[in-house]
Design a protein around this motif. Structure first.
Motif, short mmCIF file in Angstrom:
data_model
loop_
_atom_site.label_atom_id
_atom_site.label_comp_id
_atom_site.label_asym_id
_atom_site.label_seq_id
_atom_site.Cartn_x
_atom_site.Cartn_y
_atom_site.Cartn_z
N CYS A 74 40.51 -1.26 84.32
CA CYS A 74 40.92 -1.38 85.89
C CYS A 74 42.30 -1.74 85.38
N ALA A 75 42.51 -2.72 84.39
CA ALA A 75 43.92 -3.25 84.14
C ALA A 75 44.74 -1.97 83.38
N GLY A 76 44.09 -1.34 82.93
CA GLY A 76 44.99 -0.11 82.13
C GLY A 76 45.19 0.81 83.17
N ILE A 77 44.35 1.15 84.07
CA ILE A 77 44.53 2.30 85.01
C ILE A 77 45.71 1.68 86.05
N ALA A 78 45.62 0.41 86.29
CA ALA A 78 46.74 -0.13 87.00
C ALA A 78 48.10 -0.16 86.53
N ARG A 79 47.94 -0.55 85.30
CA ARG A 79 49.32 -0.64 84.56
C ARG A 79 49.80 1.30 84.35
N ARG A 80 48.89 1.91 84.20
CA ARG A 80 49.44 3.40 84.09
C ARG A 80 49.98 3.93 85.31
N PHE A 81 49.62 3.50 86.45
CA PHE A 81 50.23 3.99 87.59
C PHE A 81 51.09 2.88 88.39
N GLY A 82 51.44 1.76 87.79
CA GLY A 82 52.27 0.76 88.58
C GLY A 82 51.47 0.13 89.53
N LEU A 83 50.42 -0.14 89.35
CA LEU A 83 49.68 -0.97 90.58
C LEU A 83 49.44 -2.29 89.96
N GLU A 84 48.85 -3.06 90.93
CA GLU A 84 48.31 -4.53 90.65
C GLU A 84 47.02 -4.27 90.23
N PRO A 85 46.63 -4.92 89.15
CA PRO A 85 45.14 -4.88 88.63
C PRO A 85 44.15 -5.35 89.63
N TRP A 86 44.37 -6.04 90.54
CA TRP A 86 43.46 -6.41 91.55
C TRP A 86 43.33 -5.37 92.52
#
Length: 66
Positions: free
Chosen positions: A24-36
């Protein structure tokens, strides 16, 4: 806002900021979102029928570490 938005836009699991596998942290970083945000969306998706856990496990195995 976290430092995830300024990171490179590749899909990989970060070494820091992981809760379980870092998917989830990797997906969040990829799309510029917060991990939570991504973690919350994943948990909400688990209320629906489907292979969410299998997809998470597959991504955990297939995504490279930073």
């Amino acid at each position: 806002m976290s430092n995830y938005s300024s990171a490179p836009r590749t899909l990989s699991r970060p070494r820091s900021g992981r809760v379980l596998g870092g998917v989830c942290a990797g997906i969040a970083r990829r799309f510029g979102l917060e991990p939570w945000t991504v973690r919350g969306l994943f948990l909400l998706s688990c209320l629906l029928p489907g292979p969410q856990f299998l997809v998470y496990l597959a991504l955990w195995l297939l995504l490279p570490d930073d």
